[in-house]
Design a protein around this motif. Structure first.
Motif, mmCIF file in Angstrom:
data_model
loop_
_atom_site.group_PDB
_atom_site.id
_atom_site.type_symbol
_atom_site.label_atom_id
_atom_site.label_comp_id
_atom_site.label_asym_id
_atom_site.label_seq_id
_atom_site.Cartn_x
_atom_site.Cartn_y
_atom_site.Cartn_z
ATOM 1 N N GLY A 199 38.955 2.808 20.696
ATOM 2 C CA GLY A 199 38.144 1.604 20.565
ATOM 3 C C GLY A 199 37.268 1.624 19.329
ATOM 4 O O GLY A 199 37.127 0.613 18.631
ATOM 5 N N ARG A 200 36.670 2.801 19.034
ATOM 6 C CA ARG A 200 35.825 2.893 17.842
ATOM 7 C C ARG A 200 36.655 2.788 16.569
ATOM 8 O O ARG A 200 36.269 2.090 15.618
ATOM 9 N N ILE A 201 37.795 3.466 16.505
ATOM 10 C CA ILE A 201 38.651 3.389 15.318
ATOM 11 C C ILE A 201 39.106 1.958 15.078
ATOM 12 O O ILE A 201 39.072 1.458 13.942
ATOM 13 N N VAL A 202 39.501 1.275 16.134
ATOM 14 C CA VAL A 202 39.946 -0.116 16.011
ATOM 15 C C VAL A 202 38.803 -1.015 15.532
ATOM 16 O O VAL A 202 38.994 -1.883 14.664
ATOM 17 N N SER A 203 37.602 -0.810 16.069
ATOM 18 C CA SER A 203 36.472 -1.651 15.662
ATOM 19 C C SER A 203 36.118 -1.420 14.190
ATOM 20 O O SER A 203 35.787 -2.372 13.468
ATOM 21 N N ILE A 204 36.193 -0.172 13.731
ATOM 22 C CA ILE A 204 35.934 0.120 12.319
ATOM 23 C C ILE A 204 36.928 -0.638 11.435
ATOM 24 O O ILE A 204 36.555 -1.287 10.452
ATOM 25 N N LEU A 205 38.200 -0.554 11.794
ATOM 26 C CA LEU A 205 39.248 -1.205 11.010
ATOM 27 C C LEU A 205 39.090 -2.724 10.995
ATOM 28 O O LEU A 205 39.128 -3.360 9.932
ATOM 29 N N LEU A 206 38.903 -3.309 12.155
ATOM 30 C CA LEU A 206 38.886 -4.768 12.253
ATOM 31 C C LEU A 206 37.596 -5.371 11.724
ATOM 32 O O LEU A 206 37.610 -6.500 11.200
ATOM 33 N N ASN A 207 36.481 -4.664 11.833
ATOM 34 C CA ASN A 207 35.229 -5.187 11.274
ATOM 35 C C ASN A 207 35.313 -5.289 9.753
ATOM 36 O O ASN A 207 34.829 -6.252 9.154
ATOM 37 N N LYS A 208 35.926 -4.289 9.118
ATOM 38 C CA LYS A 208 36.116 -4.345 7.674
ATOM 39 C C LYS A 208 37.106 -5.445 7.288
ATOM 40 O O LYS A 208 36.941 -6.140 6.282
ATOM 41 N N LEU A 209 38.147 -5.594 8.094
ATOM 42 C CA LEU A 209 39.147 -6.633 7.826
ATOM 43 C C LEU A 209 38.513 -8.014 7.928
ATOM 44 O O LEU A 209 38.785 -8.892 7.093
ATOM 45 N N LYS A 210 37.668 -8.207 8.921
ATOM 46 C CA LYS A 210 36.961 -9.492 9.081
ATOM 47 C C LYS A 210 36.076 -9.763 7.863
ATOM 48 O O LYS A 210 36.014 -10.891 7.341
ATOM 49 N N LYS A 211 35.399 -8.736 7.393
ATOM 50 C CA LYS A 211 34.526 -8.873 6.217
ATOM 51 C C LYS A 211 35.332 -9.301 4.990
ATOM 52 O O LYS A 211 34.907 -10.178 4.230
ATOM 53 N N ALA A 212 36.503 -8.688 4.811
ATOM 54 C CA ALA A 212 37.355 -9.031 3.670
ATOM 55 C C ALA A 212 37.921 -10.439 3.808
ATOM 56 O O ALA A 212 37.997 -11.192 2.827
ATOM 57 N N ALA A 213 38.325 -10.803 5.009
ATOM 58 C CA ALA A 213 38.874 -12.141 5.248
ATOM 59 C C ALA A 213 37.834 -13.220 4.943
ATOM 60 O O ALA A 213 38.154 -14.255 4.339
ATOM 61 N N ALA A 252 33.140 3.829 27.748
ATOM 62 C CA ALA A 252 32.635 5.005 28.468
ATOM 63 C C ALA A 252 31.766 5.892 27.585
ATOM 64 O O ALA A 252 30.724 6.400 28.021
ATOM 65 N N TYR A 253 32.180 6.092 26.332
ATOM 66 C CA TYR A 253 31.443 6.960 25.420
ATOM 67 C C TYR A 253 31.250 6.247 24.087
ATOM 68 O O TYR A 253 32.126 5.506 23.636
ATOM 69 N N LYS A 254 30.116 6.469 23.474
ATOM 70 C CA LYS A 254 29.784 5.798 22.215
ATOM 71 C C LYS A 254 29.952 6.752 21.032
ATOM 72 O O LYS A 254 29.376 7.837 21.026
ATOM 73 N N PHE A 255 30.733 6.343 20.073
ATOM 74 C CA PHE A 255 30.906 7.101 18.840
ATOM 75 C C PHE A 255 30.400 6.252 17.670
ATOM 76 O O PHE A 255 30.483 5.016 17.713
ATOM 77 N N PRO A 256 29.883 6.892 16.637
ATOM 78 C CA PRO A 256 29.248 6.141 15.532
ATOM 79 C C PRO A 256 30.240 5.360 14.686
ATOM 80 O O PRO A 256 31.395 5.751 14.540
ATOM 81 N N GLU A 257 29.768 4.266 14.131
ATOM 82 C CA GLU A 257 30.548 3.489 13.162
ATOM 83 C C GLU A 257 29.942 3.707 11.779
ATOM 84 O O GLU A 257 28.777 3.361 11.553
#
Length: 333
Positions: free
Chosen positions: A243-257, A193-198
């Motif tokens: 949704g934005r907080i989760v995407s920030i966390l998981l995108n970094k986790l994917k990068k580390a993995a 619904a709303y876009k917040f920055p990453e």
């Protein structure tokens, strides 16, 4: 067959647990509702309530485990990090109990214990694995090579993910604690619904201060145009923020993995109780072939069960503390 009594008092939950030969038989958590009136944890009040709760919590933990205090072989306790007054209550009790029974004490790092919570029960990750540890005060990606051989490869440069959720709940006028309420509203809303920055932070580190500011201005500007904006859109707001907080966390986790080539991925800490984060990790795990590990809900938030399992493995190594040990508000990982 060592019997470990464990004490956790790093913040506002008083917890006691009993672990026998590596099996956690009881995990008692006494919550403090007094802080709800203040919209957050008041350190002085927290330490006073810990004094009231610690003896009943220990008694219940021993009773539920069907263990006598005379059977205890060692007392494990959270040394830090945490609120100094709260830690002092737990450390003092552990030292006094052990001194009276002439048994050793075991100091435990609270954040390491969150990681080791994955070794309670049968479904355990294999070394090495990556653990995303997310709590109110910490956000870390930890490379876990052994029980006590851990390296923080990514962490927040300012605020933690849990702080971003807490700040959002305050802005929205939700009562304390706001995290579970954001989770509840988010399940009913649209995360798109709303876009917040990453934030574009290099490496595996995080930053949430900019996101907090963005949310504040977003709410301020929309409320200025429509006084009922929050009430009319709270589900979508919570879903979009989460949704934005989760995407920030998981995108970094994917990068580390990807960087470390690791497929065993774990989630820990109080924010790991968030439904969106748990579902997001499972979805990403299915997509990339990860083996995902999330502790039972009772072992996600602050609890003595994780202190007990950490204490058990330290007991096996013979790593005991001196009676002169003091709590540390800031404790190196």
């Amino acid at each position: 067959m060592p019997v470990i009594l464990a004490i956790e008092s790093s913040c506002d939950d008083t917890s006691a647990a009993v672990c026998v030969d590596g099996v956690v038989l009881s995990n008692v958590i006494a919550n403090q509702t007094i802080h709800e009136a203040y919209g957050g944890v008041v350190p002085e009040l927290a330490s006073r309530v810990h004094q009231q709760n610690i003896v009943p919590a220990v008694q219940q933990a021993l009773q539920r485990a069907k263990v006598s205090k005379n059977d205890v072989d060692a007392v494990a306790f959270t040394r830090g990090p945490g609120l100094l007054g709260s830690l002092l209550v737990g450390v003092s009790f552990a030292k006094a109990f052990a001194l009276a029974k002439n048994i050793p004490i075991i100091e435990v790092n609270h954040m390491q214990a969150h990681v080791l919570a994955h070794f309670i029960g049968d479904n355990k990750p294999s070394f090495p694995f990556l653990c995303l540890t997310v709590s109110g005060g910490h956000t870390q990606i930890v490379l876990v090579k052994d029980y006590f051989d851990m390296e923080v490869v990514g962490q927040t440069l300012d605020d933690a993910a849990g702080e971003a959720m807490d700040k959002t709940s305050k802005i929205l006028g939700l009562p304390y604690p706001g995290g579970p309420l954001i989770d509840k509203h988010a399940r009913l809303g649209n995360p798109e619904a709303y876009k917040f920055p990453e934030p574009q932070i290099p490496g595996f580190d995080f930053s949430f201060s900019g996101l907090k500011t963005s949310i504040l201005y977003f709410i301020r500007d929309n409320v200025a145009q429509n006084q009922d904006f929050i009430a009319e859109n709270i589900n979508d707001i919570c879903a979009s923020v989460e949704g934005r907080i989760v995407s920030i966390l998981l995108n970094k986790l994917k990068k580390a993995a990807d960087h470390y080539g690791i497929k065993d991925i774990a989630l820990a800490g109080g924010v790991s109780a968030n439904t969106g984060l748990r579902l997001g990790l499972k979805e990403m795990g299915a997509k990339y072939g990860w083996n995902c590990f999330i502790p039972e809900m009772q072992y996600c938030t602050d609890n003595a069960g994780m202190i007990a399992i950490a204490g058990y493995h330290k007991y096996l190594k013979g790593e005991f503390a001196e009676q002169s040990v003091a709590p540390l508000a800031r404790m190196p990982f």
